[in-house]
Design a protein around this motif. Structure first.
Motif, mmCIF file in Angstrom:
data_model
loop_
_atom_site.group_PDB
_atom_site.id
_atom_site.type_symbol
_atom_site.label_atom_id
_atom_site.label_comp_id
_atom_site.label_asym_id
_atom_site.label_seq_id
_atom_site.Cartn_x
_atom_site.Cartn_y
_atom_site.Cartn_z
ATOM 1 N N GLU A 161 0.801 -1.227 0.000
ATOM 2 C CA GLU A 161 0.000 0.000 0.000
ATOM 3 C C GLU A 161 0.833 1.274 0.000
ATOM 4 N N ILE A 162 2.096 1.211 0.454
ATOM 5 C CA ILE A 162 2.912 2.443 0.477
ATOM 6 C C ILE A 162 3.889 2.523 -0.693
ATOM 7 N N GLU A 224 1.591 6.183 8.254
ATOM 8 C CA GLU A 224 0.526 5.200 8.052
ATOM 9 C C GLU A 224 0.249 5.067 6.555
ATOM 10 N N SER A 225 -0.289 3.923 6.147
ATOM 11 C CA SER A 225 -0.631 3.695 4.740
ATOM 12 C C SER A 225 -1.639 4.741 4.263
ATOM 13 N N TYR A 230 -7.223 7.119 3.570
ATOM 14 C CA TYR A 230 -8.227 7.708 2.673
ATOM 15 C C TYR A 230 -9.410 6.757 2.479
ATOM 16 N N ILE A 231 -9.114 5.521 2.053
ATOM 17 C CA ILE A 231 -10.186 4.623 1.610
ATOM 18 C C ILE A 231 -10.998 4.089 2.795
ATOM 19 N N SER A 242 0.674 11.874 4.354
ATOM 20 C CA SER A 242 1.408 10.604 4.334
ATOM 21 C C SER A 242 2.093 10.380 2.983
ATOM 22 N N LEU A 243 1.379 10.691 1.879
ATOM 23 C CA LEU A 243 1.961 10.554 0.532
ATOM 24 C C LEU A 243 3.181 11.455 0.363
ATOM 25 N N LEU A 244 3.083 12.692 0.864
ATOM 26 C CA LEU A 244 4.204 13.636 0.741
ATOM 27 C C LEU A 244 5.409 13.171 1.561
ATOM 28 N N ARG A 245 5.136 12.573 2.717
ATOM 29 C CA ARG A 245 6.244 12.033 3.525
ATOM 30 C C ARG A 245 6.910 10.853 2.821
ATOM 31 N N LEU A 246 6.105 10.017 2.176
ATOM 32 C CA LEU A 246 6.630 8.812 1.537
ATOM 33 C C LEU A 246 7.335 9.100 0.209
#
Length: 505
Positions: A161-162, A224-225, A230-231, A242-246
């Motif tokens: 997921e990540i 977190e994933s 979101y989902i 979280s997306l920006l961190r990853l």
């Protein structure tokens, strides 16, 4: 697209932290084998069925009848078998809880919660001499199996997921890489002059809980994933963060849009339980593929090699078979690295087909080598080479790919239930092979690997006909492949029915 391919420090830390659980799983799988005679001796003394003299005989026996008398007491054999088998039973039970634990507080907190089990298991085994070693070890192995059943589902779920789409295969393969590194570490430090001896064996077993301690310190640093946020929770702002961190500084709109569509799809369908997933015709194709991929991994004969390679090498005339077994572990690790490098270039389907086909040929080679070993001395090299190649082909595809492809085959709704079912299938077939292989070996003798060759051929044909390539596809596109196939089969069935009706008329 450039940002899609970006690998950030945070992503690296998150993946490394997650696969510490996989390392622990591998270590726990391998650690019990090396010090078998030492542990049996302590069991015998603890149970009061051996004197000190007979316990020494069981370890240093040269006379076959002395060894039989001292080393094969029924109680000792029973408790030893239970120590090995209870691990798989724990995994079978807990694999059903993967979805529940992953969804309860999130993937990261789920992994953090279950670490309590790993530490408890490590303490039970490490301190086993304080009470009755046989009961303490069995309890520790049961708890560790329960932990490993959860972590073998949570780790691939979180990484799947990540991971950025372009690196999903390579990062997913790291679960298996960590497992084989764990097995190799346990084989090396289990040698009698390191920890696999009379004084240190409880520490050897107890160390299986140590990766959980390090993981517990690192997990709070992991995002977190975003898909879970979101989902499942509908927290778009937190998913964006979280997306920006990853992934670093990039525009996450495309990823969020893909998740939004997946959330709409998930909201339309009811939350999928394990029972409803089994009954559902919508996911039948994906579920069949997922379960067959896991069966192909466990019924390939690889565990027979792992459990009995020392005996096979001894039969082949190797002076120190334990070192040849460690060589198998090293090759295991090297070829898993090859899979990490190739999986996003060659694809999942291709590598699985190459791996299963190669293993089928090696199983035939092993049978020929073992059959004619007594007639031709050089045949022992054939059987040894076949073992090393068998392991190499396994780690190229059938070893790592089933663990992460399940997360790719299912959308967010049914994913936890599918991973739980696939995990249970994996653990159950592992247990069955471990329990039945000695009996099958007695029955078939040197032809035992012919059985695995037949199974491998069947799995190769199935994967060639039924498994689509998932490389570089979004979760939506993968689901669409199966829905398209399903619609086509429904259309064909309808046309067939219409044709039958018009013929009858």
């Amino acid at each position: 697209m450039e940002h899609e391919k970006q690998l950030t420090g945070t992503l690296a830390v998150a993946v490394f932290t997650a696969v510490l659980g996989s390392l622990q799983y591998g270590y726990s799988l391998g650690v019990i084998n090396a010090p078998q005679k030492v542990i049996e001796r302590h069991y015998g003394l603890s149970l009061g069925v051996w004197s000190e003299r007979s316990a020494v005989l069981s370890e240093n026996s040269t006379e076959e009848e002395d060894f039989f008398e001292a080393g094969h007491h029924p109680d000792v054999v029973m408790y030893w078998s239970l120590s090995v088998a209870i691990f798989s039973i724990g995994g079978m039970v807990s694999s059903f809880l993967v979805g529940f634990v992953g969804d309860l507080r999130g993937r990261v907190k789920g992994m953090l919660m279950v670490n309590v089990l790993a530490v408890a298991a490590g303490l039970l085994m490490g301190l086993c001499k304080m009470w009755k070693p046989h009961l303490m070890v069995i309890a520790g192995r049961a708890v560790m199996g329960f932990y490993c059943g959860l972590t073998s589902g949570l780790v691939p779920m979180y990484i799947g997921e990540i991971a950025p789409k372009a690196y999903r295969g390579a990062l997913g393969t790291l679960h298996q890489l960590a497992v084989v590194v764990g097995i190799l570490i346990s084989q090396v430090i289990g040698l009698d002059f390191i920890l696999g001896n009379d004084d240190m064996w409880p520490l050897l077993l107890g160390l299986s809980g140590s990766p959980a301690v390090l993981q517990s310190f690192l997990l709070p640093l992991c995002p977190e994933s975003p898909r879970y946020l979101y989902i499942l929770l509908g927290k778009e702002a937190e998913a964006r963060k979280s997306l920006l961190r990853l992934k670093g500084a990039y525009d996450p709109s495309a990823d969020l849009e893909e998740m939004r569509r997946e959330k709409e799809e998930a909201d339309r369908e009811a939350r999928v339980s394990i029972l409803s997933l089994i009954r559902s015709s919508v996911y039948r194709q994906q579920l069949l593929v997922a379960l067959m991929m896991h069966l192909s991994q466990q019924l390939s004969g690889i565990n027979a090699i792992f459990y009995y390679s020392t005996a096979i090498f001894a039969f082949a005339g190797v002076d120190k078979p334990v070192y040849a077994t460690i060589g198998v572990g090293a090759i295991n690790t090297v070829f898993t690295l090859v899979s990490v490098a190739l999986v996003d270039k060659a694809g999942r389907r291709t590598l699985t087909l190459v791996g299963l086909g190669g293993m089928c040929c090696c199983a035939i080679g092993m049978t020929v080598g073992l059959k004619f070993q007594s007639d031709y001395e050089w045949m022992s090299y054939v059987s040894m080479s076949a073992i090393f190649l068998f392991v190499s082909f396994f780690e190229i595809g059938p070893g790592p790919i089933p663990w992460f492809i399940v997360a790719e085959l299912f959308s967010q709704g049914p994913r936890p239930a599918a991973i739980a079912l696939a995990g249970c299938c994996n653990w159950t077939s592992n247990f069955i092979v471990g329990m039945t292989f000695p009996y099958i070996q007695d029955l078939l003798g040197v032809y035992v690997f012919v059985l695995f060759a037949v199974l491998l051929l069947g799995f190769t044909v199935f994967i060639y006909l039924r498994v689509p390539e998932t490389k570089g596809k979004t979760f939506e596109e993968i689901a669409a492949v199966f829905h398209k196939g399903r619609k086509k089969s429904l259309k064909d069935a309808t046309e067939l029915q219409q044709l039958k009706t018009s013929t009858d008329a």
